[in-house]
Design an enzyme around this catalytic site. Structure first.
Site, short mmCIF file in Angstrom:
data_model
loop_
_atom_site.label_atom_id
_atom_site.label_comp_id
_atom_site.label_asym_id
_atom_site.label_seq_id
_atom_site.Cartn_x
_atom_site.Cartn_y
_atom_site.Cartn_z
N ILE A 4 0.80 -0.97 0.04
CA ILE A 4 -0.10 0.03 -0.11
C ILE A 4 0.95 1.38 0.11
CG2 ILE A 4 -1.91 1.35 1.09
CD1 ILE A 4 -2.78 -1.44 0.28
N LYS B 172 -13.87 -5.57 9.04
CA LYS B 172 -14.44 -4.43 8.49
C LYS B 172 -15.79 -4.17 9.02
CE LYS B 172 -11.52 -5.73 4.15
NZ LYS B 172 -11.61 -6.56 3.17
N GLY C 46 -2.10 -16.01 -6.25
CA GLY C 46 -1.61 -14.67 -5.15
C GLY C 46 -2.92 -13.98 -4.85
#
Lengths: 336, 336
Positions: free
Chosen positions: B11, B222, B204
């Site tokens: 990120i 979340k 992946g």
């Protein structure tokens, strides 16, 4: 914060109801005390600087079919904008795609007097977006119109404020609930357009004169607003290539279905080109939403594709967008 | 505006790339000149008050697998937050759902020093949302975390800022792309979980230890963030009833399919009750999205149901949310 309500039909009455319901919530959550200081419709204007009694106004319009008849005055909406003190004008008169009036004059007059404008009125924006935007900037007032596209879907503000780091390079959407309802039913029942249209008219989903919806006029108006507001394109309604759904047959729909597609009336803006046309959409594509729902797909350069689905119309739902725009003005005003 | 970047993995590196790409756009569109004055990872911190050379930092981390090794210093992220001058801390270290560290300490330290916090780090929020929120309020700093839920989907800000007149009384969502990919493929191919999981790991899409995804841990984290941020529920990760997808068989999926349903791992919050479980979703329901997509359905009291679909992960896509949060701080800062 003092607001003037110009237009007291479905949307305006819906707003009055929502404001009555949300009075405490707005004060508690946002510290916002809204006072509707005037309500205008085609018959005249009710003014009360202490705040018009909304419950009573709703009763009057229910009974008399117009706002005047209760301590009213023979004053037009335009006159009210010019003479009554207020911070915000909410313009929700009927939309006119040929002249933009009377909404266009209302909005410009409000801006020129330093009043913020919130509207659900497509016509003036589809015709004179740039003029309205520039006037608002020159006068330092807010110009917010979330309710003009996609009813309850917070589409414009989503793209301009929530995806502020992104550039939106294309938008595709089903922006008219009536045609989507008709096409969905034609797909399910393999019935011809005329039949489904007649039933939709009886249910009040389609207008007596359906051309505004099924010839793509409404979709095109909304597409112009999205292109201007989100992508910075300088386009007017006249720039849109439009094809409606009159020629769609049950046979075409059936053939599409066999190949895993549905037919939808899609508005698309890409490379400054605006087009409304029936399109083949794969069944499992995000744009394939049913019934009166609206959907928009924003193609963003960092976020990728974002799809939003919601109710495209409704006197109550549309007021979610109007209220959110009003709250945003209130919050920004707090730091002016 | 000076920002510190804490965490330089996927990120963080993605953010550096997006900032290089968007430098001119940010200045032109928002008048925002961002200067990254420090970058920290587990190996140390690079500091440059004139702005770290992002291109060079990316080259170093590509070559050395860590940020230090190029004019760096033996300084931890926490130390950097305490000693380097900046307005904003962007916290993107790996998420830890057991302790919330090191993210939790980073965020609290930043807030205590009057620095705004932007993060994609779920763990600290799923465990200590209230503490973080209250600390930010006490210190008068912004606390923004759009990137922590649903990657590129502007979900939190959509609900809190765009639907500000609405109360959200329930949220349902598919918030984990990996499980959604696995279930979508199981549905298409009628293959068992183990087989599809192994292929997803090779691609992946799934981690070597897949439990975080397929046992519902990620979805639950979340969901807690959404419940706290959007609905004002005071919940922690420990309050979520969680069931993952390990027991879903091809037979169950086939039976569902025959009845017009798909099986999805859905997180739901309603009446302060938080639950993650596999659920039957009708094929033509807005929650039925395929592959690695995420979706959330907000039930709003005025707007009705609003569904938003987007990419739930990705080093680039997630940075759309981080950037939008940073821009929002910049814009609000302009009127403090």
């Amino acid at each position: 914060m003092r607001v003037q309500l110009i237009g007291f039909g479905n949307i305006g009455q819906g707003l009055a109801r929502v404001l009555l319901e949300k009075e405490k919530y707005l004060e508690k959550r946002h510290g916002l005390k809204l006072r509707v200081v005037s309500i205008s419709d085609i018959s005249g204007t009710v003014v009360d600087e202490e705040g018009v009694d909304l419950k009573r106004a709703l009763e009057v319009v229910e009974r008399e079919k117009k706002i005047i008849g209760y301590p009213g005055e023979e004053m037009s909406g335009l006159e009210a904008i010019k003479t009554v003190d207020a911070e915000v004008v909410i313009e929700v008169t009927p939309s006119n795609i040929k002249t933009g009036e009377p909404g266009l004059s209302h909005m410009l007059a409000a801006m020129k007097r330093g009043k913020h404008v919130v509207t659900s009125n497509k016509g003036p924006l589809a015709l004179e977006f740039k003029k309205l935007k520039e006037t608002a900037e020159k006068k330092g007032v807010a110009f917010r119109f979330e309710a003009s596209v996609g009813g309850a879907m917070p589409l414009v503000n989503l793209a301009t404020e929530m995806l502020s780091g992104d550039e939106i390079y294309a938008i595709e959407g089903i922006l008219n609930g009536t045609t989507n309802y008709i096409l969905s039913r034609m797909t399910k029942e393999e019935s011809p357009l005329e039949l489904v249209l007649r039933e939709a008219q009886e249910l009040g989903i389609a207008e007596t004169d359906p051309s505004y919806d099924i010839d793509g006029v409404d979709t095109a108006s909304k597409l112009v607003i999205l292109a201007n507001a989100i992508m910075g394109v300088d386009a007017s309604y006249r720039d849109v290539k439009i094809q409606g759904i009159r020629k769609i047959t049950p046979e075409a729909i059936k053939l599409a279905k066999e190949d895993g597609y549905v037919i939808k009336l899609v508005g698309e803006v890409k490379n400054s080109h605006l087009e409304v046309a029936p399109r083949l959409v794969p069944v499992n594509h995000p744009l394939n939403v049913d019934g009166v729902l609206n959907v928009a797909l924003l193609r963003a350069d960092i976020a990728g594709d974002i799809t939003i689905v919601g109710k495209g119309a409704g006197a109550r739902e549309t007021n979610s967008a109007i209220l959110s725009d009003v709250i945003s003005i209130w919050k920004n005003g707090a730091c002016l």
